[in-house]
Enzyme design. Sequence first.
Site, PDB file in Angstrom:
ATOM      1  N   HIS A 176      -0.155  -1.598  -7.447  1.00 19.15           N
ATOM      2  CA  HIS A 176      -1.014  -1.259  -6.314  1.00 19.15           C
ATOM      3  C   HIS A 176      -2.480  -1.358  -6.709  1.00 19.15           C
ATOM      4  O   HIS A 176      -2.998  -0.519  -7.436  1.00 19.15           O
ATOM      5  CB  HIS A 176      -0.688   0.152  -5.801  1.00 19.15           C
ATOM      6  CG  HIS A 176      -1.541   0.558  -4.648  1.00 19.15           C
ATOM      7  ND1 HIS A 176      -2.189   1.766  -4.578  1.00 19.15           N
ATOM      8  CD2 HIS A 176      -1.883  -0.109  -3.522  1.00 19.15           C
ATOM      9  CE1 HIS A 176      -2.884   1.831  -3.471  1.00 19.15           C
ATOM     10  NE2 HIS A 176      -2.710   0.713  -2.806  1.00 19.15           N
ATOM     11  N   GLU A 206      -2.215   0.751  -9.964  1.00 20.12           N
ATOM     12  CA  GLU A 206      -1.068   1.624 -10.213  1.00 20.12           C
ATOM     13  C   GLU A 206       0.161   0.743 -10.457  1.00 20.12           C
ATOM     14  O   GLU A 206       0.478  -0.113  -9.630  1.00 20.12           O
ATOM     15  CB  GLU A 206      -0.843   2.543  -9.015  1.00 20.12           C
ATOM     16  CG  GLU A 206      -1.936   3.590  -8.878  1.00 20.12           C
ATOM     17  CD  GLU A 206      -1.890   4.317  -7.548  1.00 20.12           C
ATOM     18  OE1 GLU A 206      -1.359   5.439  -7.522  1.00 20.12           O
ATOM     19  OE2 GLU A 206      -2.383   3.779  -6.546  1.00 20.12           O
ATOM     20  N   ASN A 232      -3.092   7.178  -3.293  1.00 22.04           N
ATOM     21  CA  ASN A 232      -3.090   7.418  -1.847  1.00 22.04           C
ATOM     22  C   ASN A 232      -2.558   8.798  -1.474  1.00 22.04           C
ATOM     23  O   ASN A 232      -2.911   9.339  -0.427  1.00 22.04           O
ATOM     24  CB  ASN A 232      -2.318   6.317  -1.114  1.00 22.04           C
ATOM     25  CG  ASN A 232      -3.239   5.169  -0.741  1.00 22.04           C
ATOM     26  OD1 ASN A 232      -4.423   5.382  -0.450  1.00 22.04           O
ATOM     27  ND2 ASN A 232      -2.727   3.951  -0.752  1.00 22.04           N
ATOM     28  N   SER A 235       0.833  -1.210   0.000  1.00 20.94           N
ATOM     29  CA  SER A 235       0.000   0.000   0.000  1.00 20.94           C
ATOM     30  C   SER A 235       0.865   1.257   0.000  1.00 20.94           C
ATOM     31  O   SER A 235       0.564   2.218  -0.699  1.00 20.94           O
ATOM     32  CB  SER A 235      -0.890   0.047   1.238  1.00 20.94           C
ATOM     33  OG  SER A 235      -1.757  -1.031   1.283  1.00 20.94           O
TER      34      SER A 235
HETATM   35  N1  LIG Z   1      -6.533  -4.275   2.308  1.00 26.44           N
HETATM   36  C1  LIG Z   1      -6.467  -3.300   1.400  1.00 26.44           C
HETATM   37  O1  LIG Z   1      -7.419  -2.533   1.201  1.00 26.44           O
HETATM   38  C2  LIG Z   1      -5.212  -3.135   0.562  1.00 26.44           C
HETATM   39  C3  LIG Z   1      -5.266  -2.343  -0.598  1.00 26.44           C
HETATM   40  C4  LIG Z   1      -4.119  -2.235  -1.397  1.00 26.44           C
HETATM   41  C5  LIG Z   1      -2.945  -2.879  -1.005  1.00 26.44           C
HETATM   42  N2  LIG Z   1      -2.925  -3.631   0.134  1.00 26.44           N
HETATM   43  C6  LIG Z   1      -1.674  -4.315   0.495  1.00 26.44           C
HETATM   44  O2  LIG Z   1      -1.755  -5.673   0.077  1.00 26.44           O
HETATM   45  C7  LIG Z   1      -0.981  -6.499   0.956  1.00 26.44           C
HETATM   46  C8  LIG Z   1      -1.880  -7.575   1.537  1.00 26.44           C
HETATM   47  O3  LIG Z   1      -2.930  -6.957   2.262  1.00 26.44           O
HETATM   48  P1  LIG Z   1      -4.237  -7.745   2.706  1.00 26.44           P
HETATM   49  O4  LIG Z   1      -5.201  -6.727   3.138  1.00 26.44           O
HETATM   50  O5  LIG Z   1      -4.599  -8.732   1.672  1.00 26.44           O
HETATM   51  O6  LIG Z   1      -3.672  -8.532   3.999  1.00 26.44           O
HETATM   52  P2  LIG Z   1      -4.217  -9.880   4.631  1.00 26.44           P
HETATM   53  O7  LIG Z   1      -3.733  -9.876   6.050  1.00 26.44           O
HETATM   54  O8  LIG Z   1      -5.662 -10.070   4.374  1.00 26.44           O
HETATM   55  O9  LIG Z   1      -3.433 -11.021   3.813  1.00 26.44           O
HETATM   56  C9  LIG Z   1      -2.058 -11.240   3.932  1.00 26.44           C
HETATM   57  C10 LIG Z   1      -1.822 -12.719   3.660  1.00 26.44           C
HETATM   58  O10 LIG Z   1      -0.405 -12.939   3.544  1.00 26.44           O
HETATM   59  C11 LIG Z   1      -0.135 -14.171   4.165  1.00 26.44           C
HETATM   60  N3  LIG Z   1       1.297 -14.223   4.456  1.00 26.44           N
HETATM   61  C12 LIG Z   1       1.982 -13.589   5.442  1.00 26.44           C
HETATM   62  N4  LIG Z   1       3.294 -13.892   5.346  1.00 26.44           N
HETATM   63  C13 LIG Z   1       3.439 -14.694   4.257  1.00 26.44           C
HETATM   64  C14 LIG Z   1       4.545 -15.310   3.613  1.00 26.44           C
HETATM   65  N5  LIG Z   1       5.779 -15.157   4.078  1.00 26.44           N
HETATM   66  N6  LIG Z   1       4.316 -16.054   2.506  1.00 26.44           N
HETATM   67  C15 LIG Z   1       3.076 -16.237   2.021  1.00 26.44           C
HETATM   68  N7  LIG Z   1       1.973 -15.674   2.589  1.00 26.44           N
HETATM   69  C16 LIG Z   1       2.174 -14.912   3.697  1.00 26.44           C
HETATM   70  C17 LIG Z   1      -1.047 -14.199   5.380  1.00 26.44           C
HETATM   71  O11 LIG Z   1      -1.190 -15.508   5.905  1.00 26.44           O
HETATM   72  C18 LIG Z   1      -2.332 -13.635   4.780  1.00 26.44           C
HETATM   73  O12 LIG Z   1      -3.149 -14.654   4.250  1.00 26.44           O
HETATM   74  C19 LIG Z   1      -0.362  -5.560   1.988  1.00 26.44           C
HETATM   75  O13 LIG Z   1       0.906  -5.172   1.572  1.00 26.44           O
HETATM   76  C20 LIG Z   1      -1.330  -4.376   1.972  1.00 26.44           C
HETATM   77  O14 LIG Z   1      -0.757  -3.197   2.449  1.00 26.44           O
HETATM   78  C21 LIG Z   1      -4.031  -3.782   0.909  1.00 26.44           C
END
Ligand SMILES: NC(=O)c1ccc[n+]([C@@H]2O[C@H](COP(=O)([O-])OP(=O)(O)OC[C@H]3O[C@@H](n4cnc5c(N)ncnc54)[C@H](O)[C@@H]3O)[C@@H](O)[C@H]2O)c1
Length: 302
Positions: A135, A147, A186, A114
């Site tokens: 992104h 993005e 963002n 993010s």
């Molecule tokens: N939630 C949002 O709205 C959003 C929007 C854009 C970007 N992001 C970004 O996307 C990424 C994921 O966010 P999310 O909301 O899906 O989080 P989430 O917590 O729902 O999912 C993360 C997943 O990664 C897994 N994980 C952790 N360590 C790992 C590893 N070493 N190998 C494989 N899997 C692993 C976890 O078990 C989990 O299932 C983050 O970097 C976040 O900042 C999130």
Amino acid sequence: MPSSNAKITVVGAGLMGHGIAQVFALAGHGVTITDTVAQNLETTKARIAANLRDLGDDEGAAERVKPLADLAAAVREADYVVEAVSENLPLKQKLFAEIERHVRPDTILASNTSVIPITSIMQGLNKRERALGTHWWNPPFLVPLVEVIETQWTSPQAVAWTMQLHEAAGKQPAHVKKDVPGFIGNRLQHALWREAISLVEHGICDAETVDAVVKASFGRRLAVLGPIENADQVGTDLTLAIHETVLPAIDSRPGPSPYLQKLVGDGKLGFKSGEGFRKWTPEQQTVLRARVLQHLKGTRNQ
Ligand SMILES: NC(=O)c1ccc[n+]([C@@H]2O[C@H](COP(=O)([O-])OP(=O)(O)OC[C@H]3O[C@@H](n4cnc5c(N)ncnc54)[C@H](O)[C@@H]3O)[C@@H](O)[C@H]2O)c1
């Protein structure tokens, strides 16, 4: 390397990862997905199938998604690997170092961070020219934008291929030419949030009113009229005159608002604690989430 029928691997099967996998699978790609938490991996296909059913999309696309626990096996054949694990820099750096040991030299590597600079995540790679940021926005299958963030090392070919991959999958890619914090979306979003919080902090209106003003005014137009289009429409001369009066009065503090810091310090964390800027019952939270989802579904084919 072709961007149709590419072999895609998604690392992280959480909120974003399963949605990203869904988009690529629906576009016809074979998608491998991996996660360190067995339960997240085991439920991935069911979550994707449920989303597809809810949206009226081809539920059979979930069958193109292959969950695989072993990271090395999951990335070995990939043309493109996108990482969507927890927002943690050392974790992402370690993960990409591991991924690079198992992929082909030309496999493109993307992070869905993010806010963490892509440069910081990818600096330790041997072949940094194939690394970039993508992104996405939540939910990935309803918000069009992705993005595509270039670093100082990314090759033009990697950017072009990734843009084409996302466009062909029905997304709207935007090329971010410099790896700046917050990328484009963002930065814009949080410039607005800073002023929104400041208006509440300084007693100009309450929190409900800030949201009501945005939703009932320029928020209505934003999906079809961008700020630059709007500035040209009213005229750059009028925009200049407005800025001469308004910009000196707008919050320009460089860090987070003390009002926000106090909310967090007091444990007022928003939905998760039942109160943030405003109080939220579980029912109110459900209603708001449903309203956003309904709205996004309604704009899907526009
Ligand atoms: N939630 C949002 O709205 C959003 C929007 C854009 C970007 N992001 C970004 O996307 C990424 C994921 O966010 P999310 O909301 O899906 O989080 P989430 O917590 O729902 O999912 C993360 C997943 O990664 C897994 N994980 C952790 N360590 C790992 C590893 N070493 N190998 C494989 N899997 C692993 C976890 O078990 C989990 O299932 C983050 O970097 C976040 O900042 C999130």
